[in-house]
Design a protein around this motif. Structure first.
Motif, mmCIF file in Angstrom:
data_model
loop_
_atom_site.group_PDB
_atom_site.id
_atom_site.type_symbol
_atom_site.label_atom_id
_atom_site.label_comp_id
_atom_site.label_asym_id
_atom_site.label_seq_id
_atom_site.Cartn_x
_atom_site.Cartn_y
_atom_site.Cartn_z
ATOM 1 N N ALA A 175 6.688 4.760 3.908
ATOM 2 C CA ALA A 175 7.356 4.582 5.200
ATOM 3 C C ALA A 175 8.633 3.759 5.041
ATOM 4 O O ALA A 175 9.677 4.097 5.616
ATOM 5 C CB ALA A 175 6.402 3.910 6.191
ATOM 6 N N PHE A 176 8.550 2.697 4.260
ATOM 7 C CA PHE A 176 9.710 1.833 4.045
ATOM 8 C C PHE A 176 10.846 2.611 3.374
ATOM 9 O O PHE A 176 11.995 2.550 3.801
ATOM 10 C CB PHE A 176 9.310 0.636 3.184
ATOM 11 N N PRO B 227 0.852 -1.196 0.000
ATOM 12 C CA PRO B 227 0.000 0.000 0.000
ATOM 13 C C PRO B 227 0.893 1.253 0.000
ATOM 14 O O PRO B 227 2.026 1.217 0.480
ATOM 15 C CB PRO B 227 -0.777 -0.108 1.315
ATOM 16 N N GLU B 228 0.398 2.353 -0.520
ATOM 17 C CA GLU B 228 1.186 3.585 -0.673
ATOM 18 C C GLU B 228 1.853 4.018 0.633
ATOM 19 O O GLU B 228 3.034 4.341 0.653
ATOM 20 C CB GLU B 228 0.295 4.709 -1.218
ATOM 21 N N ILE B 229 1.111 4.017 1.737
ATOM 22 C CA ILE B 229 1.672 4.480 3.012
ATOM 23 C C ILE B 229 2.805 3.565 3.462
ATOM 24 O O ILE B 229 3.821 4.030 3.976
ATOM 25 C CB ILE B 229 0.585 4.633 4.101
ATOM 26 N N SER B 230 2.662 2.261 3.232
ATOM 27 C CA SER B 230 3.720 1.312 3.599
ATOM 28 C C SER B 230 4.964 1.528 2.757
ATOM 29 O O SER B 230 6.086 1.514 3.257
ATOM 30 C CB SER B 230 3.226 -0.127 3.420
ATOM 31 N N HIS C 152 11.800 6.437 13.060
ATOM 32 C CA HIS C 152 10.361 6.157 13.180
ATOM 33 C C HIS C 152 9.604 7.420 13.575
ATOM 34 O O HIS C 152 8.501 7.672 13.067
ATOM 35 C CB HIS C 152 10.109 5.044 14.193
ATOM 36 N N ALA C 153 10.184 8.219 14.446
ATOM 37 C CA ALA C 153 9.527 9.457 14.879
ATOM 38 C C ALA C 153 9.371 10.432 13.709
ATOM 39 O O ALA C 153 8.307 11.045 13.534
ATOM 40 C CB ALA C 153 10.321 10.109 16.006
ATOM 41 N N GLU C 154 10.403 10.570 12.897
ATOM 42 C CA GLU C 154 10.345 11.467 11.742
ATOM 43 C C GLU C 154 9.306 10.986 10.729
ATOM 44 O O GLU C 154 8.557 11.789 10.158
ATOM 45 C CB GLU C 154 11.724 11.577 11.074
ATOM 46 N N ILE C 155 9.267 9.679 10.524
ATOM 47 C CA ILE C 155 8.305 9.109 9.582
ATOM 48 C C ILE C 155 6.886 9.293 10.102
ATOM 49 O O ILE C 155 5.985 9.666 9.349
ATOM 50 C CB ILE C 155 8.621 7.621 9.328
ATOM 51 N N ALA C 156 6.690 9.039 11.389
ATOM 52 C CA ALA C 156 5.365 9.196 11.995
ATOM 53 C C ALA C 156 4.872 10.627 11.810
ATOM 54 O O ALA C 156 3.713 10.856 11.452
ATOM 55 C CB ALA C 156 5.424 8.838 13.477
ATOM 56 N N ILE D 29 6.436 -0.119 8.887
ATOM 57 C CA ILE D 29 7.761 -0.402 8.326
ATOM 58 C C ILE D 29 8.088 -1.885 8.455
ATOM 59 O O ILE D 29 8.577 -2.514 7.509
ATOM 60 C CB ILE D 29 8.843 0.469 8.995
ATOM 61 N N MET D 30 7.808 -2.470 9.610
ATOM 62 C CA MET D 30 8.095 -3.894 9.816
ATOM 63 C C MET D 30 7.276 -4.768 8.872
ATOM 64 O O MET D 30 7.790 -5.732 8.305
ATOM 65 C CB MET D 30 7.836 -4.302 11.274
ATOM 66 N N LYS D 31 6.000 -4.428 8.681
ATOM 67 C CA LYS D 31 5.169 -5.201 7.754
ATOM 68 C C LYS D 31 5.722 -5.092 6.327
ATOM 69 O O LYS D 31 5.786 -6.081 5.593
ATOM 70 C CB LYS D 31 3.717 -4.722 7.799
ATOM 71 N N ALA D 32 6.110 -3.894 5.940
ATOM 72 C CA ALA D 32 6.665 -3.688 4.602
ATOM 73 C C ALA D 32 7.976 -4.456 4.441
ATOM 74 O O ALA D 32 8.211 -5.111 3.412
ATOM 75 C CB ALA D 32 6.879 -2.199 4.342
ATOM 76 N N PHE D 33 8.806 -4.390 5.450
ATOM 77 C CA PHE D 33 10.089 -5.089 5.432
ATOM 78 C C PHE D 33 9.862 -6.597 5.312
ATOM 79 O O PHE D 33 10.472 -7.263 4.473
ATOM 80 C CB PHE D 33 10.879 -4.751 6.698
#
Length: 167
Positions: A125-126, A119-122, A136-140, A154-158
């Motif tokens: 983020a990745f 998905p686009e957001i994943s 993670h804070a900057e991405i959030a 990120i973990m799901k995408a990874f």
């Protein structure tokens, strides 16, 4: 990746130790690789501001490469040849072979396909985390989600990319 605690450093070590050791083995041989690996990690840990390292994997590789070069110079393992001593048959080209280039393109295409399936957001983020080195804070903050959500995304995408590339 922030390194504010011992767990983060252990995680970084576990993620990159084996591949960094192989990197050093190719450069200095198995006998000296372990010592140079330890020297690489010590150099990393002695940094005044570890948190300022935005791309820790790249930093570790650059440090290891520099340490290997210094080691080669000190131990006299860097050979110097005169023109007469080197024939065309023995010259090593730093350029990858056509097979390696083709394989690299194929691997990259597989990785790009795996990213496109997300998905686009994943995907965003990745890319922000693994390629741009954002925390993670900057991405959030950029995505307007909680830090924990950014970490999960990120973990799901990874994991998706790992599973996809393992096929």
């Amino acid at each position: 990746m922030p390194f504010r605690n011992k767990h983060s450093l252990q995680q970084l070590y576990q993620q990159h130790c084996a591949e960094l050791r192989q990197f050093l083995i190719r450069r200095v041989g198995e006998q000296d690789a372990t010592d140079l690996l330890q020297e690489t990690w010590l150099h990393f840990l002695q940094l005044a501001d570890i948190d300022a390292v935005r791309a820790p994997r790249a930093f570790l590789y650059k440090t290891a490469a520099n340490i290997a070069i210094d080691f080669g110079r000190k131990s006299g393992r860097i050979s110097t040849f005169t023109e007469e001593e080197v024939s065309d048959d023995t010259l090593f080209s730093p350029q990858p072979s056509q097979e390696r280039i083709a394989d690299g393109h194929w691997q990259f295409d597989r990785f790009a396909d795996a990213l496109q399936e997300l998905p686009e957001i994943s995907r965003q983020a990745f890319i922000m985390n693994k390629m741009e080195g954002l925390t993670h804070a900057e991405i959030a903050e950029r995505l307007g989600v909680s830090q924990k959500s950014a970490q999960r995304i990120i973990m799901k995408a990874f994991n998706h990319c790992i599973k996809r590339l393992a096929r």
